[in-house]
Write a protein that holds these residues in place. Structure first.
Motif, PDB file in Angstrom:
ATOM      1  N   LYS A   1       8.461  -2.019   3.063  1.00  0.00           N
ATOM      2  CA  LYS A   1       7.062  -2.419   3.058  1.00  0.00           C
ATOM      3  C   LYS A   1       6.204  -1.294   2.504  1.00  0.00           C
ATOM      4  O   LYS A   1       6.359  -0.137   2.876  1.00  0.00           O
ATOM      5  N   SER A   2       5.278  -1.627   1.603  1.00  0.00           N
ATOM      6  CA  SER A   2       4.422  -0.594   1.018  1.00  0.00           C
ATOM      7  C   SER A   2       2.953  -0.982   1.016  1.00  0.00           C
ATOM      8  O   SER A   2       2.103  -0.146   0.764  1.00  0.00           O
ATOM      9  N   VAL A   3       2.636  -2.258   1.276  1.00  0.00           N
ATOM     10  CA  VAL A   3       1.258  -2.722   1.184  1.00  0.00           C
ATOM     11  C   VAL A   3       0.678  -2.912   2.579  1.00  0.00           C
ATOM     12  O   VAL A   3       1.232  -3.656   3.391  1.00  0.00           O
TER      13      VAL A   3
ATOM     14  N   GLY B   1      -0.816  -4.065  -5.921  1.00  0.00           N
ATOM     15  CA  GLY B   1       0.316  -4.410  -6.766  1.00  0.00           C
ATOM     16  C   GLY B   1       0.947  -3.240  -7.487  1.00  0.00           C
ATOM     17  O   GLY B   1       2.129  -3.294  -7.853  1.00  0.00           O
ATOM     18  N   LYS B   2       0.165  -2.169  -7.677  1.00  0.00           N
ATOM     19  CA  LYS B   2       0.695  -1.042  -8.446  1.00  0.00           C
ATOM     20  C   LYS B   2       0.651   0.273  -7.684  1.00  0.00           C
ATOM     21  O   LYS B   2       1.669   0.951  -7.534  1.00  0.00           O
ATOM     22  N   LEU B   3      -0.539   0.663  -7.194  1.00  0.00           N
ATOM     23  CA  LEU B   3      -0.675   1.992  -6.591  1.00  0.00           C
ATOM     24  C   LEU B   3       0.146   2.135  -5.310  1.00  0.00           C
ATOM     25  O   LEU B   3       0.899   3.102  -5.155  1.00  0.00           O
ATOM     26  N   LEU B   4      -0.012   1.195  -4.372  1.00  0.00           N
ATOM     27  CA  LEU B   4       0.644   1.362  -3.080  1.00  0.00           C
ATOM     28  C   LEU B   4       2.174   1.364  -3.190  1.00  0.00           C
ATOM     29  O   LEU B   4       2.829   2.247  -2.614  1.00  0.00           O
TER      30      LEU B   4
ATOM     31  N   PRO C   1      -5.494   2.288 -14.792  1.00  0.00           N
ATOM     32  CA  PRO C   1      -5.653   0.883 -15.177  1.00  0.00           C
ATOM     33  C   PRO C   1      -6.474   0.659 -16.448  1.00  0.00           C
ATOM     34  O   PRO C   1      -7.534   0.007 -16.411  1.00  0.00           O
ATOM     35  N   PRO C   2      -6.056   1.171 -17.615  1.00  0.00           N
ATOM     36  CA  PRO C   2      -6.872   0.997 -18.820  1.00  0.00           C
ATOM     37  C   PRO C   2      -7.101  -0.464 -19.200  1.00  0.00           C
ATOM     38  O   PRO C   2      -8.185  -0.823 -19.692  1.00  0.00           O
TER      39      PRO C   2
END
Length: 440
Positions: free
Chosen positions: A229-231, A322-325, A21-22
């Motif tokens: 589902k991922s979160v 929002g991104k990693l999972l 996450p830069p």
């Protein structure tokens, strides 16, 4: 035209460069370094326990995720220079290399931890405890820790020999137990709640400190490949430090018998070198008084101020959910599908195949008994430009008493680091090596 294969790395246990996450770190750094009050705080020596606003933010953030019976207070939190550095500080503060009997490590283990433990004087006294279907063979541990305790009593090893008692380390533990109970590195197993409770009771009985690396806990998703589902916003399992807080009326002393080792390496970036410990307030404070922290205050103070901004703005939660999972769930399912399709027919198996929740970074493979993991690793590198980790690398250093704990028939695959589009290809290459080896 060249027919050389592109290298595929399924060994490196780092976050994918594409998932760092830069932008969020840049925004946090701008806030910290453009506000004179925040800048003065961030660039000075920090408090021993760490940046108070970050400790408060972590306490609230962990309370929301783990939902313990009571709110986590900031005095249970000590900021560290990451999980590895923190293990070294714990051993420096709360063990004696003569009086502390053994370090018991759930095996297979995070092998790089062995050198940290060896540096603290426990070479030859790291003992592997096998995993079972619930995450740790508790009967094995109970049996051997009892033998170790009886030996110490027979030898008159009843008091710390080398460490002077000070207020911050009035207590020296007789045993250390090390585990990665949730999405273990390397096996990916999740220790059951029953085992966690049994482990706490053993620790209390024998005066052991359980050190758990809880660095993968927030990287969790439903295991089934049939769901989108991922979160998962809440923890699937209480930490051992939470179990110790409440089980059978709570800790038997103000020091407690468990410490949760947390890190931002897997959810922000390993270059941040920032983490935290959670334990009883007494142990958290004692840990902050380790000489390396007491000398200049908590490590990574500037980055700690930046991560505080990421938590309070919601940027960290957004990055995780929002991104990693979604990305890691997709990667895990892609690799598992390839493993099931290409390796299962060859007799390769995985632990806990029917688990409901998956997570972490790794998939642990058990090869057919006639195959040697190190030989498969070597051939995969030479013949297929595929880099993987053999199971033998995950044994407990110096514990060679039991062949079953040498993991000669295992491999570890990491789905977190390599580009998504090569995961299936990497498993296909491995399958070719396994198939050819079976024909020999």
């Amino acid at each position: 035209m060249s027919t050389a294969k592109r290298p595929v790395d399924l060994l490196t246990g780092w976050p994918s460069p594409s998932l760092l996450p830069p932008a969020q770190l840049e925004a946090a750094a701008h806030t910290v370094l453009s506000n004179p009050d925040l800048t003065r705080e961030a660039l000075r020596y920090g408090e021993d326990e760490g940046y108070l606003p970050l400790r408060e933010a972590i306490a609230g953030w962990l309370t929301k995720f783990y939902e313990p019976k009571e709110t986590i207070s900031y005095d249970r939190i000590c900021i560290s220079g990451g999980a590895s550095q923190n293990i070294a500080c714990v051993l420096q503060t709360f063990t004696d290399p003569v009086y502390t009997r053994n370090v018991w490590m759930v095996a297979p283990t995070y092998f790089r931890c062995c050198r940290i433990i060896d540096d603290s004087g426990f070479g030859g006294r790291m003992k592997g405890v096998p995993e079972d279907e619930e995450g740790i063979d508790i009967d094995y541990l109970a049996s051997f820790i009892e033998l170790s305790e009886n030996k110490a009593i027979d030898e008159g090893n009843l008091e710390p020999k080398l460490k002077t008692k000070y207020p911050w380390r009035e207590h020296t533990y007789k045993h250390i137990i090390y585990a990665v109970p949730t999405f273990a590195n390397p096996s990916g197993k999740v220790m059951s709640l029953r085992r966690r409770e049994q482990l706490v009771r053993i620790a209390r009985k024998y005066d052991a400190l359980i050190i758990t690396d809880d660095v993968y806990d927030m990287l969790q998703w439903p295991a089934a490949t049939s769901t989108d589902k991922s979160v998962m916003a809440k923890s699937a399992m209480p930490r051992i430090v939470d179990v110790d807080r409440y089980l059978d009326g709570g800790p038997t002393s103000e020091w407690g018998n468990a410490m949760s080792n947390g890190s931002f390496s897997k959810i922000v970036g390993p270059g941040c070198r920032t983490g935290w410990a959670e334990a009883s307030p007494k142990l958290a404070w004692g840990l902050s008084q380790c000489g390396s922290s007491r000398s200049g205050g908590a490590p990574s103070h500037l980055v700690a101020c930046m991560i505080h901004q990421m938590i309070i703005t919601g940027d960290l939660d957004e990055h995780i959910t929002g991104k990693l999972l979604p990305a890691y769930a997709k990667r895990y399912r892609r690799m598992m599908q390839a493993v099931q399709t290409r390796l299962f027919p060859l007799g390769v198996t995985v632990p806990q195949p029917d688990k409901e929740v998956a997570g972490g970074y790794f998939i642990w493979l058990t090869l057919p008994k006639e195959l040697d993991g190190e030989e498969i690793r070597r051939r995969a590198q030479e013949e297929e430009e595929l880099t993987i980790c053999s199971g033998a690398q995950s044994r407990v250093q110096g514990d060679e008493a039991d062949e079953a704990k040498q993991f000669n028939h295992n491999l570890r695959l990491c789905f977190a680091y390599a580009d998504f589009d090569v995961l299936d290809e990497g498993v296909e290459r491995l399958a070719r090596v396994v198939k050819a080896s079976l024909k020999k």
